[in-house]
Write an enzyme that holds these catalytic residues in place. Structure first.
Site, mmCIF file in Angstrom:
data_model
loop_
_atom_site.group_PDB
_atom_site.id
_atom_site.type_symbol
_atom_site.label_atom_id
_atom_site.label_comp_id
_atom_site.label_asym_id
_atom_site.label_seq_id
_atom_site.Cartn_x
_atom_site.Cartn_y
_atom_site.Cartn_z
ATOM 1 N N LYS A 1 0.848 -1.195 0.000
ATOM 2 C CA LYS A 1 0.000 0.000 0.000
ATOM 3 C C LYS A 1 0.880 1.241 0.000
ATOM 4 C CE LYS A 1 -2.333 1.649 3.650
ATOM 5 N NZ LYS A 1 -3.382 1.788 4.671
ATOM 6 N N ARG B 1 -10.327 -1.137 7.695
ATOM 7 C CA ARG B 1 -9.468 -2.030 8.466
ATOM 8 C C ARG B 1 -8.999 -1.378 9.758
ATOM 9 N NH1 ARG B 1 -4.650 0.971 9.029
ATOM 10 N NH2 ARG B 1 -3.106 0.516 7.407
ATOM 11 N N GLN C 1 -12.259 8.457 10.375
ATOM 12 C CA GLN C 1 -12.009 7.324 11.254
ATOM 13 C C GLN C 1 -13.113 7.111 12.275
ATOM 14 O OE1 GLN C 1 -10.513 4.474 11.983
ATOM 15 N NE2 GLN C 1 -10.045 4.771 9.830
ATOM 16 N N GLY D 1 -5.513 8.515 16.278
ATOM 17 C CA GLY D 1 -5.001 9.672 15.553
ATOM 18 C C GLY D 1 -3.491 9.759 15.450
ATOM 19 N N ALA D 2 -2.772 9.331 16.472
ATOM 20 C CA ALA D 2 -1.311 9.462 16.459
ATOM 21 C C ALA D 2 -0.706 8.387 15.565
ATOM 22 C CB ALA D 2 -0.754 9.354 17.876
ATOM 23 N N ASP D 3 -0.339 8.790 14.353
ATOM 24 C CA ASP D 3 0.202 7.828 13.388
ATOM 25 C C ASP D 3 1.466 8.348 12.723
ATOM 26 O OD1 ASP D 3 -0.891 9.828 11.862
ATOM 27 O OD2 ASP D 3 -2.002 8.496 10.519
ATOM 28 N N LYS E 1 3.103 13.173 17.029
ATOM 29 C CA LYS E 1 1.676 13.243 17.309
ATOM 30 C C LYS E 1 1.369 12.591 18.663
ATOM 31 C CE LYS E 1 -0.198 13.306 12.581
ATOM 32 N NZ LYS E 1 -1.137 12.633 11.659
#
Length: 332
Positions: free
Chosen positions: A70, A114, A142, A229-231, A235
């Site tokens: 991906k 997912r 999300q 959210g923290a990706d 963050k």
């Protein structure tokens, strides 16, 4: 000649139900936990002058013979500047036998589904079984898949509270979810973050924040938190004091340590690796326990695993082939 199936977002959307996605994602977690998956950490390209990044995510589920790559971005300013989604993704599903592409498909819907499924599975293992009250901090894409995953798990919820700036976004979320899910007894937009956090069984955070928005004093014993959210590096959504009180479960240590909810507290020495209980794949495989008491606070930090994409892409591909959806091209 190699025939490659092309699948658009509109073609994929009706193919995927949350229940089915949760099943294949759980199977992928289990395979990784048992050591039957290849999944190097995400590769990041940073575009600082555009406030964005690009990630490449390859994986191989060995016993299922499912492999994919991906490519996905994150550009928080996209909606305002270009009228585009914050996150857009493309997935190439690969035949492991010969390396030929089986399909090229939109990965944006797959990414959302997912990730929602992972949140539902985290709640399955880490939240109280009688959870009925859910709070959302953030009301974007999300949140719209985290909620159906929790409904798939629990059947119904008594109360959902949502906060997000601005007011319009949370009110739109409430009206859309109320219309879509009749099993919701009550869903309300609240005026501040504290109202969304206090008194919930499960809290879901889905913001791109780089400073904590959820404070320790608001979080009660027994709460489960899905941190979505923290990706990316820098963050964080939670007051680090919450992590000091909690059983922390990551999806993958390498990714979470540099880009998940734990990345900032780790870098500052507030927590260390010994404070992390384990990963969701170990728990799904039965190698570690999830929740062990009614009173413990549990935190799942989700960075998103490439194996989730591969498993969900294969589900979409198989259904598309059986229903004769999409069209094929020859590229070799």
């Amino acid at each position: 000649m190699v025939q490659v199936l092309l699948l658009t977002k509109k073609e994929i959307e009706p193919l995927l139900s949350m229940n089915e996605v949760m099943q294949v994602v759980e199977a992928a977690f289990r395979e990784k936990g048992l050591g039957f998956a290849q999944m190097p950490p995400k590769i990041f390209l940073s575009y600082p002058k555009y406030n964005g990044d690009l990630r490449a995510m390859p994986s191989y589920l060995e016993r299922f013979d499912v492999s994919a790559v991906k490519v996905v971005n994150s550009h928080p300013d996209n909606k305002a500047k270009f009228g585009l989604p914050t996150v857009m993704a493309t997935i190439i599903l690969v035949d492991p036998r010969n390396g030929a592409p089986l399909a090229i498909m939109d990965g944006t819907r797959i990414t959302a589904m997912r990730t929602g499924a992972a949140g539902g599975l985290a709640a399955k293992y880490l939240a109280r079984r009688d959870s009925k009250v859910v709070g959302f901090v953030g009301a974007g894409t999300q949140a719209r898949t985290q909620l159906p995953a929790l409904l798939a798990l629990y059947g119904k919820l008594d109360l959902v509270k949502v906060w997000s700036p601005p007011r319009e976004s949370r009110e739109t979320f409430v009206s859309e979810m109320k219309a879509a899910y009749k099993s919701l007894d009550e869903i309300v937009a609240v005026e501040n973050v504290e109202d969304a956090v206090q008194g919930v069984d499960i809290l879901v955070t889905t913001t791109p924040s780089r400073t904590p928005v959820v404070l320790d004093r608001w979080v009660s014993e027994g709460t489960h938190i899905n941190c979505i959210g923290a990706d990316a590096s820098g963050k964080e959504e939670l007051d680090p004091a919450i992590l000091k009180r909690a059983k922390i479960v990551v999806d993958d240590w390498e990714q979470a340590s540099h880009s998940g909810e734990i990345n900032v507290p780790l870098a500052r020495g507030v927590i260390s690796r010994k404070d992390v209980w384990g990963d969701i794949c170990e728990i799904a495989a039965g190698l570690k326990l999830g929740r062990t008491s009614e009173n413990e606070i549990t935190v799942f930090t989700s960075t998103g695993l490439a194996i989730q994409d591969a498993a969900t892409a294969k589900l979409a591909y198989d259904k598309a082939v059986s229903k004769k959806i999409g069209h094929s091209i020859e590229i070799f």
